[in-house]
Design a protein around this motif. Structure first.
Motif, PDB file in Angstrom:
ATOM      1  N   TYR A   1       6.465 -17.637 -25.829  1.00  0.00           N
ATOM      2  CA  TYR A   1       7.238 -17.093 -25.988  1.00  0.00           C
ATOM      3  C   TYR A   1       8.497 -18.098 -25.346  1.00  0.00           C
ATOM      4  O   TYR A   1       9.683 -17.974 -25.422  1.00  0.00           O
TER       5      TYR A   1
ATOM      6  N   TYR B   1      11.535  -4.624 -33.032  1.00  0.00           N
ATOM      7  CA  TYR B   1       9.961  -6.173 -32.933  1.00  0.00           C
ATOM      8  C   TYR B   1       8.725  -5.962 -32.635  1.00  0.00           C
ATOM      9  O   TYR B   1       9.044  -5.489 -31.577  1.00  0.00           O
ATOM     10  N   ALA B   2       7.881  -5.845 -33.312  1.00  0.00           N
ATOM     11  CA  ALA B   2       6.437  -6.440 -32.848  1.00  0.00           C
ATOM     12  C   ALA B   2       6.072  -8.007 -33.275  1.00  0.00           C
ATOM     13  O   ALA B   2       6.291  -8.388 -33.921  1.00  0.00           O
ATOM     14  N   SER B   3       5.351  -8.781 -32.224  1.00  0.00           N
ATOM     15  CA  SER B   3       4.463  -9.996 -32.807  1.00  0.00           C
ATOM     16  C   SER B   3       3.290  -8.886 -32.787  1.00  0.00           C
ATOM     17  O   SER B   3       2.771 -10.082 -34.143  1.00  0.00           O
TER      18      SER B   3
ATOM     19  N   GLY C   1       5.863  -6.505 -22.378  1.00  0.00           N
ATOM     20  CA  GLY C   1       5.959  -6.094 -23.736  1.00  0.00           C
ATOM     21  C   GLY C   1       4.854  -4.922 -23.463  1.00  0.00           C
ATOM     22  O   GLY C   1       4.260  -4.655 -22.158  1.00  0.00           O
TER      23      GLY C   1
ATOM     24  N   SER D   1       5.844  -5.536 -38.273  1.00  0.00           N
ATOM     25  CA  SER D   1       5.196  -6.776 -37.556  1.00  0.00           C
ATOM     26  C   SER D   1       4.309  -5.909 -39.139  1.00  0.00           C
ATOM     27  O   SER D   1       4.346  -5.501 -40.023  1.00  0.00           O
TER      28      SER D   1
ATOM     29  N   PHE E   1       8.374 -14.674 -35.538  1.00  0.00           N
ATOM     30  CA  PHE E   1       9.350 -14.751 -35.225  1.00  0.00           C
ATOM     31  C   PHE E   1      10.364 -15.496 -35.622  1.00  0.00           C
ATOM     32  O   PHE E   1      11.855 -14.790 -35.425  1.00  0.00           O
TER      33      PHE E   1
ATOM     34  N   PHE F   1      11.826 -13.508 -22.173  1.00  0.00           N
ATOM     35  CA  PHE F   1      10.217 -12.682 -22.910  1.00  0.00           C
ATOM     36  C   PHE F   1      10.405 -11.240 -21.246  1.00  0.00           C
ATOM     37  O   PHE F   1      10.389 -12.021 -20.991  1.00  0.00           O
TER      38      PHE F   1
ATOM     39  N   PHE G   1       1.092  -6.139 -28.837  1.00  0.00           N
ATOM     40  CA  PHE G   1       0.422  -7.477 -28.674  1.00  0.00           C
ATOM     41  C   PHE G   1      -0.847  -6.868 -27.929  1.00  0.00           C
ATOM     42  O   PHE G   1      -0.936  -5.536 -27.372  1.00  0.00           O
TER      43      PHE G   1
ATOM     44  N   ASP H   1       8.208  -7.288 -26.688  1.00  0.00           N
ATOM     45  CA  ASP H   1       7.697  -7.517 -27.097  1.00  0.00           C
ATOM     46  C   ASP H   1       6.460  -6.007 -27.870  1.00  0.00           C
ATOM     47  O   ASP H   1       5.897  -5.404 -26.793  1.00  0.00           O
TER      48      ASP H   1
END
Length: 264
Positions: free
Chosen positions: A43, A221-223, A54, A193, A238, A51, A10, A7
């Motif tokens: 996750y 990818y980033a949440s 991050g 994101s 996700f 996971f 975060f 990630d």
């Protein structure tokens, strides 16, 4: 085989010990304390996912140096915090915590003046960061992306990681034009994101444009957890990206390793 995920964006914070003034302008959804263990639990609920860890991104708290110490303590205790992007004002004389992977000066907040990224000291700071191998984490107001491009084009050797698809609000001609310019920069990565997931057509069109415009090895990818809760949910965000990218470990992990120089 499980999909390995890094990630790339975060946040965590402890409201018992940290003051985050910007939370007062939100609806209360995320006015809570969040820990790295909470993110790990998010996750753990995802089927077929490992996971890996991050990248912690500064949270614009009132005491930046206190935040540095808090982030250091978390990173020392939990190997899932792979790197920290911490707060400083970009210049050749900027303060950089010894354990920081790079720096974010949040250009999107109200206290940042328009055109800040075009100031000579800022440009000189980008050159200085490039010389030290420190990436710049860039979060911008969407209507100032043109200024950001002009700044980054003056320091093309610097690794820039543009947050949240440039904080896109609509897929306008102006947005598409400046993002095509961003995609031409040799060392710019883009975090996928920050977008609301309720408007399915907008999401589809946005992701299609992004994938057509940027090289696949520049997309991360980033949440944006837990801020994602203000405009979506962790699970839906996700799921949308996994549906779009499949189990592509370049997108979900390897590109972040290169962008941040992570040692796994």
């Amino acid at each position: 085989m499980a999909l390995k995920v890094i990630d790339s964006h975060f946040h965590v914070w402890n409201l018992d010990t940290q003051d985050l003034p910007w939370l007062e302008g939100t609806d209360g959804t995320i006015t809570h304390t969040y820990t790295l263990k909470d993110l790990e639990a998010e996750y753990a609920r995802q089927a077929g996912v490992e996971f890996v860890g991050g990248v912690y991104v500064e949270v614009d708290c009132a005491d930046h140096e206190a935040e540095d110490k808090i982030a250091y303590d978390i990173k020392s205790a939990d190997p899932k915090m792979l790197a920290c992007m911490l707060r400083s004002d970009v210049s050749p004389w900027m303060r950089v915590p010894a354990f920081a992977a790079g720096i974010r000066e949040p250009l999107h907040i109200d206290s940042e003046p328009k055109g800040r990224c075009l100031e000579p000291s800022f440009i000189d700071g980008l050159h200085a960061m490039a010389a030290k191998g420190l990436p710049f984490e860039s979060c911008n107001r969407v209507n100032e992306l043109e200024d950001a491009y002009e700044a980054f084009a003056q320091a093309p050797e610097e690794t820039v990681i543009l947050n949240h698809l440039g904080n896109v609000e609509e897929l306008s001609d102006e947005y598409k034009a400046v993002m095509k310019k961003m995609a031409s920069l040799p060392n710019l990565y883009l975090k996928v994101s920050g977008f609301p997931t309720a408007d399915k057509k907008f999401v589809s069109d946005l992701l299609k444009f992004t994938r057509e415009t940027f090289d696949a090895d520049k997309l991360l990818y980033a949440s944006n957890w837990p801020v994602v809760k203000l405009y979506s949910t962790f699970d839906e965000h996700f799921s949308v990206l996994r549906d779009e990218f499949g189990d592509d470990e370049d997108f979900f992990m390897n590109n972040a390793v290169r962008a941040y120089g992570l040692k796994l």
